[in-house]
Design a protein around this motif. Structure first.
Motif, PDB file in Angstrom:
ATOM      1  N   GLU A   1      33.753 -50.743 -14.509  1.00  0.00           N
ATOM      2  CA  GLU A   1      33.267 -49.651 -15.207  1.00  0.00           C
ATOM      3  C   GLU A   1      33.193 -48.200 -14.410  1.00  0.00           C
ATOM      4  O   GLU A   1      33.986 -47.470 -14.991  1.00  0.00           O
TER       5      GLU A   1
ATOM      6  N   VAL B   1      36.458 -47.721 -14.932  1.00  0.00           N
ATOM      7  CA  VAL B   1      37.016 -46.899 -16.120  1.00  0.00           C
ATOM      8  C   VAL B   1      36.219 -45.032 -15.828  1.00  0.00           C
ATOM      9  O   VAL B   1      36.996 -44.763 -15.938  1.00  0.00           O
TER      10      VAL B   1
ATOM     11  N   GLN C   1      26.986 -46.818 -23.787  1.00  0.00           N
ATOM     12  CA  GLN C   1      27.998 -46.439 -24.464  1.00  0.00           C
ATOM     13  C   GLN C   1      28.274 -46.748 -25.707  1.00  0.00           C
ATOM     14  O   GLN C   1      28.717 -45.693 -26.212  1.00  0.00           O
TER      15      GLN C   1
ATOM     16  N   PRO D   1      35.798 -54.707 -18.207  1.00  0.00           N
ATOM     17  CA  PRO D   1      36.194 -53.656 -19.071  1.00  0.00           C
ATOM     18  C   PRO D   1      37.266 -52.365 -18.696  1.00  0.00           C
ATOM     19  O   PRO D   1      38.072 -51.586 -19.351  1.00  0.00           O
ATOM     20  N   ALA D   2      37.841 -53.173 -17.792  1.00  0.00           N
ATOM     21  CA  ALA D   2      38.657 -52.578 -17.117  1.00  0.00           C
ATOM     22  C   ALA D   2      40.451 -53.205 -16.874  1.00  0.00           C
ATOM     23  O   ALA D   2      40.969 -53.640 -16.576  1.00  0.00           O
TER      24      ALA D   2
ATOM     25  N   PRO E   1      36.210 -48.460 -21.965  1.00  0.00           N
ATOM     26  CA  PRO E   1      36.552 -49.216 -21.309  1.00  0.00           C
ATOM     27  C   PRO E   1      37.586 -50.294 -23.253  1.00  0.00           C
ATOM     28  O   PRO E   1      37.330 -49.977 -23.925  1.00  0.00           O
TER      29      PRO E   1
END
Lengths: 269, 482
Positions: free
Chosen positions: B141, B144, B119, B157-158, B151
């Motif tokens: 992920e 996202v 990323q 990340p969410a 993220p």
């Protein structure tokens, strides 16, 4: 004759620039408390500022002459005391680094030596003088905010609370989420004003939850931020520096007492 | 095509919008407090936590001071084990290498896991440009990616999304790129996880190529290590024919036994667990078992620049646990997107300006995205002095701006420093506050302040200055004493 814990000790007061100009009652209170304990307090007039605002905003070169001045003014005392965890934190943990970063290793060594003798108020009282009861009276509901730099840079732990617990008449209540930052953060309060205020609003909310009359801390800058928010909310909570609570005695409340009818015991006494 | 989110305004500008999103603030507050409390409990259980932190820092520092030696050793071990090693100095080079490796296999899709490094370099977008679809398989992920989002947390990340939002995303997006969820999908975590499982299973079984990151790379043995919670990583690492692992050069550890320290530090710091559910290790190729083509892309992308800074290099100790995010009061309120990178929070505020340099507005603003409360430094499992590094990087930002047209701040700072460099000037300035105090004697506080000071006074009252400073009082009361 009773020997006082501070007898024979020559202590320099570093008022800090903000307290000197904006909150003179705080350094005055430091003088009151220390003299009560027998300490000889001196105030070297050549002092100005520890330079923390410059250092923390990235202006190390501007802070350098202030680091040098601090070492010049304060290297000759038994101890130096300041009513600010933040400024003492800067002296102890940043001065040598600022000097080194500017290529001044000679000054870095001097700054390290000087800093070893510099104490935040509660450290001087508890660690150096060995006192937790300073003979104060403060008959109010109080909550205490441990400022980040006192707590995490200086590790003063519960020293301020030990001092407050020994104040007569005090109703000391725990502050919820006490260890969370109030959001002041020096120039952070201006550069990231929205975030700073969001953090301060949560702190003010917790202060109000305690229903305390007075919020106490060891740094007037944090108190100015939280107090400024509480005041805008018309919360009716006063903010006070730890030193001022410790300086208060029965006599300060005599006027309040005169307003009410004397009790039987007071009349017979 | 770098870690900077294109079009992202600098931190200070992004923050108010995030602060105004009350749903996100509630999600973040709930999530960060849950993880931070859990972490505190499991850390408390270990008597030797401080020693472990010091051991972790020492191993990483040793790696960083002899990085050249360990990297060469890693390359040799990997090659011996049948892997092919590639070196990428920046994002473009890494993307070119990976894209052509995928193209050589003739496939037009890859499954991905544990890949913050990818990323950081914008790999998905690079693959997309050549017609290759990249499917994220970490549950968060996936959320996202399906939500056309970015993220906002290293581990979660969410984190800015709640269950109801995730349900909406699954219902509207999953069917367009693969197996759809059942029409009666609820917002129950179990149902959401099952929908993701079915959706991902199809991709795992079909994929010929996987792209992964790695938490650690052991120089002595050429072993790569992935630590994860869901088991999706293991699917990626074992099912496809070709595995491409993108590994930052700071991830190297000298010996296998060094993992003993990090396997204690990492799960406790990140998820608040004593041990993480899945730890996968792979060493090159094992004939007849797992991927038969293994490529390792060793990525610099600014890491040697960070290494060159003797103060700042300790940021490269980071093991991406996210403990500093979970205790940060700024992150808690603003969220991860305002940091403009896959690395948000306190670690992002020191890592990004070092990896990317301090030429962009966002990277100049990041070191200031902190109240310097110090909570981040206290929880860091490898002892990174984050507050000290924030100040160090602020100095770098200020010094780089010197010599040009001075800003208002520079003029104010220089002026104030000049005033404080002699106590007589400071005394003269104090006369001003005394005069101001006398003029405002009847008021307790000041409401609105003018100019830049309004940033303070818009929400906070200010005390009126006193009519007599401490210095004046001292001279009057104790004059001549010193």
């Amino acid at each position: 004759m009773i020997s006082l814990p501070g007898h024979g000790l020559r202590v320099a007061l570093f008022a800090t620039c903000f307290n000197d100009a904006m909150w003179p009652e705080t350094p005055k209170a430091v003088v009151t408390v220390l003299e009560r304990l027998g300490v000889t307090v001196e105030f070297p007039l050549q002092q100005t500022c520890c330079g923390q605002m410059f250092t923390n905003t990235g202006y190390a070169r501007e802070a350098l002459p202030l680091v040098e001045r601090f070492a010049d003014v304060f290297d000759d005392y038994d101890a130096v005391v300041a009513p600010s965890g933040s400024c003492v934190g800067s002296v102890r943990h940043q001065h040598a680094g600022v000097a080194r970063g500017c290529g001044r290793t000679d000054l870095a060594d001097r700054a390290t030596t000087t800093a070893a003798n510099v104490y935040e108020l509660s450290e001087l009282l508890v660690d150096v003088l060995g006192v937790t009861d300073v003979g104060a009276t403060f008959p109010h509901r109080v909550t205490y905010h441990p400022t980040c730099h006192s707590m995490r840079m200086l590790r003063v732990a519960d020293k301020p609370l030990q001092l407050l617990q020994n104040v007569r008449g005090i109703d000391l209540v725990d502050l919820p989420a006490a260890e969370e930052c109030c959001g002041f953060g020096g120039t952070f309060a201006m550069k990231n004003a929205d975030t700073s205020v969001a953090m301060g609003a949560d702190k003010a909310h917790h202060v109000r939850e305690t229903q305390a009359e007075v919020l106490v801390a060891g740094d007037n800058s944090c108190l100015a931020h939280i107090g400024g928010l509480l005041n805008r909310q018309r919360a009716g909570v006063r903010v006070m520096h730890l030193a001022e609570v410790l300086a208060s005695t029965e006599r300060d409340f005599a006027a309040e007492n005169d307003l009410r009818a004397p009790t039987d015991t007071e009349v017979t006494a | 095509m770098s870690g900077t989110f294109l079009g992202m305004p600098k931190f200070q500008a992004a923050a108010p919008e995030a602060l105004a999103n009350s749903q996100q603030r509630r999600n973040l507050q709930h999530a960060t407090h849950t993880i931070r409390d859990k972490r505190a409990r499991v850390v408390e259980e270990l008597d030797d936590w401080e020693e472990l932190r010091q051991a972790g820092a020492a191993i990483k520092d040793n790696v960083l001071s002899h990085l050249d030696t360990y990297l060469v050793q890693l390359e040799e071990s990997l090659t011996r084990a049948g892997a092919t090693v590639h070196w990428a100095s920046d994002a473009d080079e890494a993307n070119r290498i990976i894209t052509s490796l995928v193209q050589e296999t003739g496939t037009d899709e890859v499954v991905k896991v544990k890949s913050m490094a990818t990323q950081e370099i914008g790999l998905n977008e690079a693959l997309e440009e050549t017609g290759i679809a990249a499917w994220e398989t970490d549950l968060a992920e996936l959320i996202v990616q399906l939500g056309h989002d970015k993220p906002s947390h290293i581990l979660v990340p969410a984190i800015h999304r709640n269950r109801a939002e995730i349900r909406e995303i699954f219902l509207s997006e999953m069917g367009q790129v693969g197996t759809p969820p059942p029409g009666d999908l609820s917002a129950d975590p179990r149902d959401l996880a099952e929908a993701a499982r079915v959706h991902l299973r199809e991709k795992f079984l079909r994929a010929k190529v996987a792209v992964s990151g790695a938490n650690f790379a052991v120089a002595e043995t050429g072993t790569l290590v992935v630590v994860e919670s869901e088991g999706n990583g293991r699917m990626c690492l074992t099912l496809p024919e070709t595995l491409i692992s993108v590994v930052g050069i700071e991830k190297v550890l000298p010996r296998l036994e060094d993992l003993e320290v990090f396997m204690q530090l990492l799960p406790r710091s990140s998820t608040g667990e004593r041990m993480n559910p899945y730890t996968s290790t792979w060493t090159g190729i094992t004939p007849g078992d797992g991927p038969q083509q293994v490529h390792v892309v060793l990525l610099d992308n600014g890491r040697t620049d960070a290494l060159a800074d003797s103060v700042g290099r300790q940021a490269l100790r980071c093991i991406r646990c996210s403990a500093c995010l979970n205790v940060c009061p700024v992150y808690e309120r603003v969220g991860g997107h305002a940091y403009g990178s896959v690395y948000p929070g306190p670690i992002g505020a020191i890592l990004n300006p070092q990896l990317r340099g301090t030429t962009s507005e966002v990277d100049q603003s990041l070191p200031y995205a902190s109240s310097l409360c110090g909570a981040c430094g206290d929880v860091c499992p490898v002892g990174i002095e984050i507050p000290e590094l924030l100040v160090h990087l602020r100095t770098r930002v200020v010094d780089e701006q010197r010599g040009g047209m001075p800003s208002g701040e520079q003029i104010a700072m220089k002026g104030a420093a000049w005033m404080f460099s002699d106590h007589r000037r400071w005394e003269m300035a104090q006369k001003g506050t005394e005069l101001g105090g006398r003029a405002m004697k009847k008021k307790d506080t000041i409401g609105r302040l003018p100019g830049p000071l309004s940033a303070w006074s818009d929400a906070r009252d200010s005390p009126t200055p006193p009519t007599e400073t401490f210095r004046s009082w001292w001279k009057r009361e104790k004059g001549g004493q010193s």
